[in-house]
Design a protein around this motif. Structure first.
Motif, PDB file in Angstrom:
ATOM      1  N   PHE A 145      20.852  48.829  43.885  1.00  8.83           N
ATOM      2  CA  PHE A 145      20.782  47.401  43.559  1.00  8.83           C
ATOM      3  C   PHE A 145      21.420  47.233  42.182  1.00  8.83           C
ATOM      4  N   VAL A 146      22.628  46.673  42.164  1.00 12.97           N
ATOM      5  CA  VAL A 146      23.377  46.520  40.908  1.00 12.97           C
ATOM      6  C   VAL A 146      23.520  45.038  40.584  1.00 12.97           C
ATOM      7  N   THR A 147      23.301  44.699  39.327  1.00  7.20           N
ATOM      8  CA  THR A 147      23.402  43.294  38.905  1.00  7.20           C
ATOM      9  C   THR A 147      24.505  43.122  37.865  1.00  7.20           C
ATOM     10  N   LEU A 148      25.249  42.027  38.037  1.00 12.21           N
ATOM     11  CA  LEU A 148      26.294  41.653  37.065  1.00 12.21           C
ATOM     12  C   LEU A 148      25.748  40.523  36.202  1.00 12.21           C
ATOM     13  N   MET A 149      25.864  40.690  34.887  1.00 13.96           N
ATOM     14  CA  MET A 149      25.470  39.611  33.974  1.00 13.96           C
ATOM     15  C   MET A 149      26.608  39.363  32.996  1.00 13.96           C
ATOM     16  N   GLY A 150      26.680  38.155  32.503  1.00 14.28           N
ATOM     17  CA  GLY A 150      27.708  37.840  31.514  1.00 14.28           C
ATOM     18  C   GLY A 150      27.789  36.345  31.329  1.00 14.28           C
ATOM     19  N   PRO A 151      28.432  35.906  30.246  1.00  9.60           N
ATOM     20  CA  PRO A 151      28.488  34.472  29.951  1.00  9.60           C
ATOM     21  C   PRO A 151      29.227  33.684  31.030  1.00  9.60           C
ATOM     22  N   SER A 152      28.934  32.417  31.092  1.00  3.61           N
ATOM     23  CA  SER A 152      29.584  31.533  32.044  1.00  3.61           C
ATOM     24  C   SER A 152      31.100  31.643  31.930  1.00  3.61           C
ATOM     25  N   GLY A 153      31.743  31.806  33.067  1.00 10.84           N
ATOM     26  CA  GLY A 153      33.211  31.844  33.071  1.00 10.84           C
ATOM     27  C   GLY A 153      33.796  33.234  32.887  1.00 10.84           C
ATOM     28  N   CYS A 154      32.932  34.276  32.773  1.00  3.90           N
ATOM     29  CA  CYS A 154      33.481  35.626  32.524  1.00  3.90           C
ATOM     30  C   CYS A 154      34.035  36.251  33.806  1.00  3.90           C
ATOM     31  N   GLY A 155      33.745  35.666  34.965  1.00  4.30           N
ATOM     32  CA  GLY A 155      34.374  36.142  36.194  1.00  4.30           C
ATOM     33  C   GLY A 155      33.441  36.769  37.222  1.00  4.30           C
ATOM     34  N   LYS A 156      32.136  36.536  37.088  1.00  4.34           N
ATOM     35  CA  LYS A 156      31.173  37.172  38.015  1.00  4.34           C
ATOM     36  C   LYS A 156      31.399  36.709  39.463  1.00  4.34           C
ATOM     37  N   THR A 157      31.470  35.378  39.639  1.00  5.24           N
ATOM     38  CA  THR A 157      31.690  34.854  40.997  1.00  5.24           C
ATOM     39  C   THR A 157      33.044  35.295  41.529  1.00  5.24           C
ATOM     40  N   THR A 158      34.031  35.330  40.627  1.00  2.89           N
ATOM     41  CA  THR A 158      35.369  35.763  41.048  1.00  2.89           C
ATOM     42  C   THR A 158      35.311  37.192  41.599  1.00  2.89           C
ATOM     43  N   ILE A 159      34.529  38.067  40.955  1.00  5.72           N
ATOM     44  CA  ILE A 159      34.419  39.450  41.447  1.00  5.72           C
ATOM     45  C   ILE A 159      33.839  39.444  42.876  1.00  5.72           C
ATOM     46  N   LEU A 160      32.757  38.685  43.091  1.00  6.59           N
ATOM     47  CA  LEU A 160      32.166  38.645  44.440  1.00  6.59           C
ATOM     48  C   LEU A 160      33.163  38.044  45.441  1.00  6.59           C
ATOM     49  N   ASN A 161      33.869  37.018  45.002  1.00  2.76           N
ATOM     50  CA  ASN A 161      34.835  36.381  45.910  1.00  2.76           C
ATOM     51  C   ASN A 161      35.986  37.324  46.262  1.00  2.76           C
ATOM     52  N   ILE A 162      36.378  38.144  45.303  1.00  2.00           N
ATOM     53  CA  ILE A 162      37.442  39.117  45.578  1.00  2.00           C
ATOM     54  C   ILE A 162      36.951  40.156  46.578  1.00  2.00           C
ATOM     55  N   ILE A 163      35.753  40.676  46.344  1.00  2.00           N
ATOM     56  CA  ILE A 163      35.216  41.704  47.242  1.00  2.00           C
ATOM     57  C   ILE A 163      35.101  41.149  48.661  1.00  2.00           C
ATOM     58  N   SER A 164      34.673  39.892  48.756  1.00  2.00           N
ATOM     59  CA  SER A 164      34.452  39.307  50.090  1.00  2.00           C
ATOM     60  C   SER A 164      35.740  38.796  50.723  1.00  2.00           C
ATOM     61  N   GLY A 165      36.829  38.806  49.974  1.00  2.00           N
ATOM     62  CA  GLY A 165      38.101  38.361  50.543  1.00  2.00           C
ATOM     63  C   GLY A 165      38.329  36.866  50.433  1.00  2.00           C
ATOM     64  N   LEU A 166      37.430  36.130  49.745  1.00  2.00           N
ATOM     65  CA  LEU A 166      37.623  34.676  49.599  1.00  2.00           C
ATOM     66  C   LEU A 166      38.721  34.373  48.584  1.00  2.00           C
ATOM     67  N   THR A 167      38.903  35.295  47.631  1.00  2.00           N
ATOM     68  CA  THR A 167      39.921  35.127  46.581  1.00  2.00           C
ATOM     69  C   THR A 167      40.789  36.380  46.559  1.00  2.00           C
ATOM     70  N   PRO A 168      42.120  36.238  46.538  1.00  2.00           N
ATOM     71  CA  PRO A 168      42.956  37.452  46.502  1.00  2.00           C
ATOM     72  C   PRO A 168      42.931  38.132  45.135  1.00  2.00           C
ATOM     73  N   LEU A 169      43.030  39.446  45.171  1.00  2.00           N
ATOM     74  CA  LEU A 169      43.103  40.244  43.967  1.00  2.00           C
ATOM     75  C   LEU A 169      44.551  40.217  43.475  1.00  2.00           C
ATOM     76  N   THR A 170      44.761  40.127  42.154  1.00  2.00           N
ATOM     77  CA  THR A 170      46.131  40.144  41.637  1.00  2.00           C
ATOM     78  C   THR A 170      46.663  41.579  41.640  1.00  2.00           C
ATOM     79  N   GLU A 171      45.868  42.491  41.116  1.00  2.00           N
ATOM     80  CA  GLU A 171      46.219  43.928  41.145  1.00  2.00           C
ATOM     81  C   GLU A 171      44.941  44.716  41.323  1.00  2.00           C
ATOM     82  N   GLY A 172      45.082  45.922  41.874  1.00  2.00           N
ATOM     83  CA  GLY A 172      43.918  46.799  42.014  1.00  2.00           C
ATOM     84  C   GLY A 172      43.529  46.990  43.468  1.00  2.00           C
ATOM     85  N   THR A 173      42.457  47.745  43.680  1.00  2.00           N
ATOM     86  CA  THR A 173      42.027  48.022  45.056  1.00  2.00           C
ATOM     87  C   THR A 173      40.512  47.896  45.185  1.00  2.00           C
TER      88      THR A 173
END
Ligand code: ATP
Length: 249
Positions: free
Chosen positions: A35-63
Motif C-alpha cells: 500500500f503506497v501513498t503519494l503526497m505532495g502540494p497541489s499541482g505537483c502531478g499526483k493525479t497525472t501519475i495515476l492518469n498516466i498509469i491508467s492510460g487516461l493521459t499519455p506519457l511524454t517519455e518513459g515506461t
C-alpha cells in the motif's frame, strides 16, 4: 515481487509555445501486496501519475512496467477509484457494477456472483437494486470501491477517495478499505493530502515537491491491523508533517 514500476517518466502538457513540465525522469514502484501513498502540494502531478498509469493521459517519455514487463499504460489489470464516485445515476448499484464487468469482458455467467460478493465485501449487500441517488455519500463511495474491485484487479489506483466525506464517514470508509485490502492484499497506489490518513493506511509514503520531484520516501512500519487512535500513529504523523513541511520550505 514488483507489481508496478514507473521508469524515467516525463510528462509535459501543451505545445512548445506554452509547455507545462509536470515531472521529469520520475521513478516509482509498488510491490504486489504493498500500500503506497503519494503526497505532495497541489499541482505537483499526483493525479497525472495515476492518469498516466491508467492510460487516461499519455506519457511524454518513459515506461510503465507491470510484473516486470513493459506494458502500454492501462493495458493491465487495474481498478481506478476517483475522488467523486462518477456513478451512473440511472442504473442500479448492481447495474453500475455490471457495466464495468461488461467493459472488462468478464464472462456474463460470472456477473451475479461477482456483484454479490463485492457488495458483501463493502457491506452493501442490501443495496444491489437501489439507485445511487438514494444512497449517502459514504455508501456511494463504497459502491465506487466495489466497482473498482469487481474486476479483481491486481492494482488499485485511488485518487483522494475519501476527501469529500465527513470525518466519521471517511473513517469507516478507510476501515472498509483496509479490511478489503487485508483480505485481497492487492497493490494499492493511493493519493491523499491527509497525513493522518496516509500514516494509518500505508506501507510507504512517497513525497513529491512542487517541481514534480520525488524528494522523500518513508516506510511506515507500525504493525497491522492498526488502530486509528493509536498514539504511536499520531506521533509518526506529527514527525512526518514536520519533516515534510521543513523539506518544502
Ligand atoms: N489536461 C491538462 N492540460 C494541461 N495541464 C494540465 C492538465 N492536467 C493537469 N495539468 C497541469 O499539470 C499539473 C499537475 O496537475 P495534477 O492534477 O496532476 O496535480 P495534483 O498534484 O494531482 O494536484 P491536486 O493535489 O490539486 O489534485 C498542474 O499544473 C495542472 O494544472
Amino acid at each position: 515481487m514488483t507489481r508496478l514500476r514507473v521508469c524515467e517518466a516525463t510528462k509535459r502538457y501543451g505545445d512548445t509555445a506554452e509547455t507545462i513540465n509536470v515531472f521529469t525522469g520520475l521513478n516509482l514502484s509498488v510491490d504486489a501486496d504493498e500500500f503506497v501513498t503519494l503526497m505532495g502540494p497541489s499541482g505537483c502531478g499526483k493525479t497525472t501519475i495515476l492518469n498516466i498509469i491508467s492510460g487516461l493521459t499519455p506519457l511524454t517519455e518513459g515506461t510503465v512496467e507491470f510484473d516486470d514487463k513493459p506494458v502500454a499504460a492501462g493495458e493491465f489489470s487495474f481498478g481506478y477509484v476517483f475522488q467523486e464516485p462518477r456513478l451512473l445515476d440511472w442504473r442500479t448499484v448492481g447495474k453500475n457494477i455490471e457495466f464495468v464487468l461488461r467493459s472488462a469482458d468478464i464472462n456474463a455467467s460470472e456477473y451475479d456472483s461477482r456483484i454479490d460478493s463485492v457488495l458483501r465485501r463493502v457491506g452493501l449487500d442490501d443495496e444491489r437494486d437501489s439507485y445511487p441517488q438514494r444512497l449517502s455519500g459514504g455508501q456511494r463511495q463504497r459502491v465506487n470501491l466495489a466497482r473498482a474491485l469487481a474486476i479483481e484487479p491486481e492494482l488499485l489506483l485511488m485518487d483522494e477517495p475519501f476527501s469529500s466525506l465527513d470525518e466519521v464517514t471517511a473513517r469507516h470508509a478507510r476501515q472498509d478499505l483496509l479490511d478489503v485490502w487485508y483480505n485481497t492484499q492487492k497493490a494499492v497506489l493511493f493519493v491523499t493530502h491527509d497525513m493522518s490518513e496516509a500514516v494509518a493506511l500505508s506501507d510507504r509514503i512517497l513525497f513529491i515537491n512542487k517541481d514534480g520531484n520525488l524528494f522523500d520516501e518513508v516506510t511506515i512500519d507500525h504493525e497491522r491491523p492498526r488502530d486509528f487512535d493509536d498514539p504511536a500513529l499520531r506521533e509518526t504523523e506529527a514527525q512526518l508533517t514536520h519533516r515534510f513541511f521543513e523539506s518544502l520550505q
